[in-house]
Design a protein around this motif. Sequence first.
Motif, PDB file in Angstrom:
ATOM      1  N   THR A   1       0.792  -1.230   0.000  1.00  0.00           N
ATOM      2  CA  THR A   1       0.000   0.000   0.000  1.00  0.00           C
ATOM      3  C   THR A   1       0.828   1.284   0.000  1.00  0.00           C
ATOM      4  OG1 THR A   1      -0.149   0.161   2.404  1.00  0.00           O
ATOM      5  CG2 THR A   1      -1.836  -1.158   1.268  1.00  0.00           C
ATOM      6  N   GLU A   2       2.008   1.253   0.580  1.00  0.00           N
ATOM      7  CA  GLU A   2       2.858   2.444   0.737  1.00  0.00           C
ATOM      8  C   GLU A   2       2.106   3.585   1.413  1.00  0.00           C
ATOM      9  OE1 GLU A   2       4.569   3.225  -3.117  1.00  0.00           O
ATOM     10  OE2 GLU A   2       5.674   1.334  -3.088  1.00  0.00           O
ATOM     11  N   GLY A   3       1.071   3.241   2.192  1.00  0.00           N
ATOM     12  CA  GLY A   3       0.295   4.233   2.932  1.00  0.00           C
ATOM     13  C   GLY A   3      -0.651   5.046   2.076  1.00  0.00           C
ATOM     14  N   LYS A   4      -0.918   4.627   0.847  1.00  0.00           N
ATOM     15  CA  LYS A   4      -1.755   5.402  -0.082  1.00  0.00           C
ATOM     16  C   LYS A   4      -3.191   4.903  -0.173  1.00  0.00           C
ATOM     17  CE  LYS A   4       2.254   6.554  -2.854  1.00  0.00           C
ATOM     18  NZ  LYS A   4       2.892   6.426  -4.157  1.00  0.00           N
ATOM     19  N   GLU A   5      -3.569   3.946   0.674  1.00  0.00           N
ATOM     20  CA  GLU A   5      -4.925   3.414   0.625  1.00  0.00           C
ATOM     21  C   GLU A   5      -5.927   4.443   1.166  1.00  0.00           C
ATOM     22  OE1 GLU A   5      -3.294   2.405   4.654  1.00  0.00           O
ATOM     23  OE2 GLU A   5      -2.507   2.403   2.636  1.00  0.00           O
ATOM     24  N   LYS A   6      -7.165   4.350   0.679  1.00  0.00           N
ATOM     25  CA  LYS A   6      -8.248   5.216   1.142  1.00  0.00           C
ATOM     26  C   LYS A   6      -9.388   4.338   1.631  1.00  0.00           C
ATOM     27  CE  LYS A   6      -7.165   8.761  -2.210  1.00  0.00           C
ATOM     28  NZ  LYS A   6      -7.579   9.444  -3.416  1.00  0.00           N
ATOM     29  N   ARG A   7      -9.885   4.659   2.817  1.00  0.00           N
ATOM     30  CA  ARG A   7     -11.017   3.911   3.364  1.00  0.00           C
ATOM     31  C   ARG A   7     -12.286   4.401   2.668  1.00  0.00           C
ATOM     32  NH1 ARG A   7     -11.993   1.247   8.371  1.00  0.00           N
ATOM     33  NH2 ARG A   7      -9.962   1.953   9.093  1.00  0.00           N
ATOM     34  N   ILE A   8     -13.068   3.466   2.125  1.00  0.00           N
ATOM     35  CA  ILE A   8     -14.307   3.874   1.463  1.00  0.00           C
ATOM     36  C   ILE A   8     -15.553   3.375   2.194  1.00  0.00           C
ATOM     37  CG2 ILE A   8     -13.262   4.183  -0.810  1.00  0.00           C
ATOM     38  CD1 ILE A   8     -14.397   1.500  -1.640  1.00  0.00           C
TER      39      ILE A   8
ATOM     40  N   GLN B   1      -9.580 -14.165  -2.499  1.00  0.00           N
ATOM     41  CA  GLN B   1      -8.660 -15.011  -1.733  1.00  0.00           C
ATOM     42  C   GLN B   1      -7.958 -14.116  -0.706  1.00  0.00           C
ATOM     43  OE1 GLN B   1      -8.225 -18.395  -2.325  1.00  0.00           O
ATOM     44  NE2 GLN B   1      -9.876 -18.151  -3.809  1.00  0.00           N
ATOM     45  N   VAL B   2      -7.660 -14.651   0.441  1.00  0.00           N
ATOM     46  CA  VAL B   2      -6.956 -13.878   1.463  1.00  0.00           C
ATOM     47  C   VAL B   2      -5.489 -13.730   1.056  1.00  0.00           C
ATOM     48  CG1 VAL B   2      -6.284 -13.782   3.892  1.00  0.00           C
ATOM     49  CG2 VAL B   2      -8.522 -14.694   3.259  1.00  0.00           C
ATOM     50  N   ILE B   3      -5.011 -12.475   1.036  1.00  0.00           N
ATOM     51  CA  ILE B   3      -3.605 -12.197   0.708  1.00  0.00           C
ATOM     52  C   ILE B   3      -3.002 -11.276   1.776  1.00  0.00           C
ATOM     53  CG2 ILE B   3      -3.955 -12.505  -1.777  1.00  0.00           C
ATOM     54  CD1 ILE B   3      -3.746  -9.440  -2.042  1.00  0.00           C
ATOM     55  N   ASP B   4      -1.691 -11.225   1.841  1.00  0.00           N
ATOM     56  CA  ASP B   4      -0.987 -10.376   2.797  1.00  0.00           C
ATOM     57  C   ASP B   4      -0.946  -8.938   2.306  1.00  0.00           C
ATOM     58  OD1 ASP B   4      -0.437 -12.615   4.329  1.00  0.00           O
ATOM     59  OD2 ASP B   4       1.572 -12.883   3.495  1.00  0.00           O
ATOM     60  N   ILE B   5      -0.907  -8.006   3.284  1.00  0.00           N
ATOM     61  CA  ILE B   5      -0.740  -6.582   3.001  1.00  0.00           C
ATOM     62  C   ILE B   5       0.534  -6.120   3.682  1.00  0.00           C
ATOM     63  CG2 ILE B   5      -1.674  -4.271   3.267  1.00  0.00           C
ATOM     64  CD1 ILE B   5      -4.399  -5.481   3.655  1.00  0.00           C
ATOM     65  N   THR B   6       1.354  -5.348   2.962  1.00  0.00           N
ATOM     66  CA  THR B   6       2.537  -4.716   3.542  1.00  0.00           C
ATOM     67  C   THR B   6       2.501  -3.231   3.201  1.00  0.00           C
ATOM     68  OG1 THR B   6       3.946  -5.068   1.605  1.00  0.00           O
ATOM     69  CG2 THR B   6       3.928  -6.811   3.270  1.00  0.00           C
ATOM     70  N   ARG B   7       3.269  -2.445   3.927  1.00  0.00           N
ATOM     71  CA  ARG B   7       3.371  -1.011   3.633  1.00  0.00           C
ATOM     72  C   ARG B   7       4.412  -0.744   2.547  1.00  0.00           C
ATOM     73  NH1 ARG B   7      -0.560   2.255   5.522  1.00  0.00           N
ATOM     74  NH2 ARG B   7      -0.983   1.827   7.683  1.00  0.00           N
ATOM     75  N   ALA B   8       5.531  -1.450   2.613  1.00  0.00           N
ATOM     76  CA  ALA B   8       6.621  -1.225   1.665  1.00  0.00           C
ATOM     77  C   ALA B   8       7.194  -2.569   1.224  1.00  0.00           C
ATOM     78  CB  ALA B   8       7.712  -0.364   2.307  1.00  0.00           C
ATOM     79  N   LYS B   9       8.096  -2.523   0.266  1.00  0.00           N
ATOM     80  CA  LYS B   9       8.607  -3.734  -0.383  1.00  0.00           C
ATOM     81  C   LYS B   9       9.210  -4.752   0.585  1.00  0.00           C
ATOM     82  CE  LYS B   9      11.324  -5.326  -4.248  1.00  0.00           C
ATOM     83  NZ  LYS B   9      12.105  -4.952  -5.403  1.00  0.00           N
ATOM     84  N   ASP B  10      10.100  -4.341   1.441  1.00  0.00           N
ATOM     85  CA  ASP B  10      10.801  -5.286   2.309  1.00  0.00           C
ATOM     86  C   ASP B  10      10.387  -5.158   3.775  1.00  0.00           C
ATOM     87  OD1 ASP B  10      12.314  -6.510   0.260  1.00  0.00           O
ATOM     88  OD2 ASP B  10      13.671  -4.785   0.233  1.00  0.00           O
TER      89      ASP B  10
END
Length: 82
Positions: free
Chosen positions: A13-20, A41-50
Amino acid sequence: MGTPINFDTVLRTEGKEKRIDSKENIFQLELQGYHLFPLHQVIDITRAKDTDEIGRAIIVELTLKEERTICTYQLVSLSSVN
């Protein structure tokens, strides 16, 4: 000439997500380029690449147009608030 497309299994996401929708924990994220994710399907979320996983989500809708991807997802678990 072909169209470049990324096949992703982790949502970064890099912190760019918006709650709708706060009731259903629905978020939207706009990405540059074309990205395909597994739907429903359930997937992982991270803020940045590593970085470590911050939560898990289900992608409910993908829109690909004008060299960008709009990803709508439901947050199903949160590992960290930071």
